[in-house]
Design a protein around this motif. Structure first.
Motif, PDB file in Angstrom:
ATOM      1  N   ILE A  63      27.305 -19.614  -6.467  1.00 58.23           N
ATOM      2  CA  ILE A  63      28.207 -18.470  -6.292  1.00 58.23           C
ATOM      3  C   ILE A  63      29.059 -18.627  -5.037  1.00 58.23           C
ATOM      4  O   ILE A  63      30.269 -18.346  -5.045  1.00 58.23           O
ATOM      5  CB  ILE A  63      27.406 -17.161  -6.234  1.00 58.23           C
ATOM      6  CG1 ILE A  63      26.627 -16.952  -7.547  1.00 58.23           C
ATOM      7  CG2 ILE A  63      28.347 -15.981  -5.978  1.00 58.23           C
ATOM      8  CD1 ILE A  63      27.507 -16.885  -8.765  1.00 58.23           C
ATOM      9  N   GLY A  64      28.451 -19.080  -3.941  1.00 59.27           N
ATOM     10  CA  GLY A  64      29.204 -19.241  -2.703  1.00 59.27           C
ATOM     11  C   GLY A  64      30.320 -20.253  -2.827  1.00 59.27           C
ATOM     12  O   GLY A  64      31.459 -20.005  -2.391  1.00 59.27           O
ATOM     13  N   LEU A  65      30.011 -21.404  -3.420  1.00 59.81           N
ATOM     14  CA  LEU A  65      31.040 -22.424  -3.596  1.00 59.81           C
ATOM     15  C   LEU A  65      32.096 -21.982  -4.593  1.00 59.81           C
ATOM     16  O   LEU A  65      33.281 -22.323  -4.456  1.00 59.81           O
ATOM     17  CB  LEU A  65      30.400 -23.738  -4.053  1.00 59.81           C
ATOM     18  CG  LEU A  65      29.540 -24.474  -3.024  1.00 59.81           C
ATOM     19  CD1 LEU A  65      28.941 -25.737  -3.627  1.00 59.81           C
ATOM     20  CD2 LEU A  65      30.348 -24.812  -1.772  1.00 59.81           C
ATOM     21  N   THR A  66      31.690 -21.209  -5.601  1.00 57.87           N
ATOM     22  CA  THR A  66      32.662 -20.692  -6.568  1.00 57.87           C
ATOM     23  C   THR A  66      33.647 -19.752  -5.891  1.00 57.87           C
ATOM     24  O   THR A  66      34.860 -19.810  -6.148  1.00 57.87           O
ATOM     25  CB  THR A  66      31.935 -19.964  -7.712  1.00 57.87           C
ATOM     26  OG1 THR A  66      31.153 -20.917  -8.444  1.00 57.87           O
ATOM     27  CG2 THR A  66      32.925 -19.312  -8.663  1.00 57.87           C
ATOM     28  N   PHE A  67      33.139 -18.887  -5.004  1.00 59.35           N
ATOM     29  CA  PHE A  67      34.037 -17.978  -4.286  1.00 59.35           C
ATOM     30  C   PHE A  67      34.964 -18.759  -3.353  1.00 59.35           C
ATOM     31  O   PHE A  67      36.164 -18.465  -3.256  1.00 59.35           O
ATOM     32  CB  PHE A  67      33.225 -16.949  -3.501  1.00 59.35           C
ATOM     33  CG  PHE A  67      34.063 -15.876  -2.866  1.00 59.35           C
ATOM     34  CD1 PHE A  67      34.801 -15.000  -3.646  1.00 59.35           C
ATOM     35  CD2 PHE A  67      34.122 -15.750  -1.488  1.00 59.35           C
ATOM     36  CE1 PHE A  67      35.587 -14.011  -3.072  1.00 59.35           C
ATOM     37  CE2 PHE A  67      34.895 -14.756  -0.901  1.00 59.35           C
ATOM     38  CZ  PHE A  67      35.627 -13.891  -1.692  1.00 59.35           C
ATOM     39  N   LEU A  68      34.414 -19.775  -2.683  1.00 61.12           N
ATOM     40  CA  LEU A  68      35.243 -20.628  -1.830  1.00 61.12           C
ATOM     41  C   LEU A  68      36.355 -21.275  -2.649  1.00 61.12           C
ATOM     42  O   LEU A  68      37.524 -21.289  -2.231  1.00 61.12           O
ATOM     43  CB  LEU A  68      34.374 -21.706  -1.189  1.00 61.12           C
ATOM     44  CG  LEU A  68      35.119 -22.832  -0.459  1.00 61.12           C
ATOM     45  CD1 LEU A  68      35.852 -22.287   0.765  1.00 61.12           C
ATOM     46  CD2 LEU A  68      34.150 -23.946  -0.046  1.00 61.12           C
ATOM     47  N   ALA A  69      36.013 -21.804  -3.824  1.00 59.69           N
ATOM     48  CA  ALA A  69      37.011 -22.452  -4.667  1.00 59.69           C
ATOM     49  C   ALA A  69      38.045 -21.460  -5.172  1.00 59.69           C
ATOM     50  O   ALA A  69      39.235 -21.785  -5.276  1.00 59.69           O
ATOM     51  CB  ALA A  69      36.325 -23.153  -5.843  1.00 59.69           C
ATOM     52  N   ALA A  70      37.610 -20.234  -5.482  1.00 62.71           N
ATOM     53  CA  ALA A  70      38.550 -19.214  -5.962  1.00 62.71           C
ATOM     54  C   ALA A  70      39.553 -18.840  -4.877  1.00 62.71           C
ATOM     55  O   ALA A  70      40.755 -18.695  -5.138  1.00 62.71           O
ATOM     56  CB  ALA A  70      37.785 -17.979  -6.431  1.00 62.71           C
ATOM     57  N   VAL A  71      39.067 -18.674  -3.646  1.00 55.55           N
ATOM     58  CA  VAL A  71      39.965 -18.359  -2.529  1.00 55.55           C
ATOM     59  C   VAL A  71      40.922 -19.524  -2.300  1.00 55.55           C
ATOM     60  O   VAL A  71      42.136 -19.336  -2.123  1.00 55.55           O
ATOM     61  CB  VAL A  71      39.157 -18.052  -1.258  1.00 55.55           C
ATOM     62  CG1 VAL A  71      40.087 -17.919  -0.040  1.00 55.55           C
ATOM     63  CG2 VAL A  71      38.354 -16.759  -1.437  1.00 55.55           C
TER      64      VAL A  71
END
Length: 374
Positions: A63-71
């Motif tokens: 989830i953390g890396l997904t949010f980083l990638a989305a930003v």
């Protein structure tokens, strides 16, 4: 993505802290950092962020890396298009349409073709073939003519944008004031609505001829904005208050998408008119507004510090972009083969790929022929 040599001249009354130096070091700084973010983005997908990439070391979603990638996705390629549009203006004015197009065809089209027919198939083999069969598999793919555009969709798209730009008449533009903050918010929301409309036809993640058109609303807007900003000299006189306001707007928007997604049952944001889809489409340009403003503040405020270092990094950034995919996949697959934990492999792969991609480009660019392309 060639090194900026045309300065943006400071306007009277501009705060000294934001006055760009003669070599436009702030542009060099941004271009090099954005290339680094491309590597970070693809490494994050490799180790658990949602997204499409050649090699994924895990099927579990982080989830953390997904949010980083989305930003990251919200702004980093858009800022590339903004800078490209701004730098296209003096290049076209200096060279004229025919020479400008020939130059862009060489610098953008040739790398896309070389990657598509050579490096792309090699990257696929590095990601999928047994270790002992990689070279044979790559040779077979190359001989079969399997074209893989991969991340070189960016120069391919930029070639299309540049061709349209060169074909349009060059208007005589009167110098206007930088639009007020509320206009930038309105533009961001309008861009989000345009993206939402496109995603009803081409959902997020779907590709058309190698292009994820669901993200292209912001790319078109930011490329056009870069052209307008260069014509008007806006990049020299962006008011600090407006930039700070844009950063604040981005920070306010940052938690809104996670909140909507958490409140939704089985949220689908790729297409449709669900709360998640609408929130994602409007969230992205607000994040882009804040992130781009923040990066402009940071890069311009640093003036000409370490100009030689950033000049070297910027000169090699395009080549690093072109070369990073096979290098990153080879590094990640090697780390995976020796059992490196994903927590350690992520930073190791980023550092190793960045050093190798920029270093190899620097070696290749010792050739005058290579320098004409990258």
């Amino acid at each position: 993505m060639t090194t900026a040599t045309v300065p943006f001249h400071a306007a009277p009354g501009r705060p000294a802290a934001l006055s760009p130096p003669a070599r436009a070091v702030w542009i060099d700084r941004l271009r090099a950092c954005l290339t680094g973010l491309v590597i970070v983005h693809h490494a994050a997908i490799t180790y658990g962020a949602s997204g499409s990439w050649f090699f994924k070391a895990t099927d579990e979603t982080n989830i953390g890396l997904t949010f980083l990638a989305a930003v990251n996705q919200a702004f980093f390629m858009g800022l590339f298009f903004l800078l490209s549009g701004a730098l296209a203006v003096p290049s076209l004015d200096r060279k004229g349409p025919a020479t400008f197009f020939a130059d862009r065809a060489l610098r953008l089209g040739l790398p896309a073709l070389l990657f598509g027919f050579l490096l792309g198939p090699l990257t696929v083999s590095l990601a999928t073939a047994p270790m002992e069969d990689i070279l044979a598999d790559a040779q077979a793919r190359i001989l079969e003519g399997r074209f893989v555009l991969g991340p070189l969709w960016f120069p391919a798209a930029l070639l299309v944008f540049s061709t349209v730009f060169a074909a349009l008449p060059r208007p005589v533009v009167s110098r206007l004031q930088v639009p007020p903050f509320k206009h930038w918010i309105a533009l961001a929301l309008a861009t989000g609505l345009a993206a939402l409309a496109i995603r009803q036809v081409v959902p997020v993640g779907a590709t058309v001829a190698g292009f994820q058109l669901g993200y292209f609303a912001s790319y078109v807007v930011l490329f056009a904005l870069g052209i307008r900003a260069a014509r008007q000299g806006w990049l020299d006189r962006l008011p600090r208050g407006g930039l700070v306001g844009a950063v604040a707007a981005g920070l306010v928007a940052l938690p809104l998408l996670p909140a909507v997604l958490l409140a939704s049952e089985a949220p689908r944001f790729e297409t449709g008119l669900s709360a998640a889809a609408v929130a994602y489409a409007l969230w992205e340009p607000l994040i882009a507004l804040g992130a781009i403003a923040g990066l402009l503040l940071w890069s311009q405020a640093r003036g000409g510090r370490a100009a030689r270092v950033w000049g070297w990094a910027a000169a090699n950034s395009y080549g690093a972009f072109v070369l990073h995919a096979p290098i990153l996949v080879a590094v990640c697959r090697s780390l995976d083969a020796v059992g490196t934990s994903h927590g350690a492999a992520l930073p190791l792969s980023i550092v190793a790929t960045t050093l190798a991609a920029f270093g190899l480009t620097a070696v290749l660019r010792r050739s005058a022929l290579v320098r004409q392309v990258i």
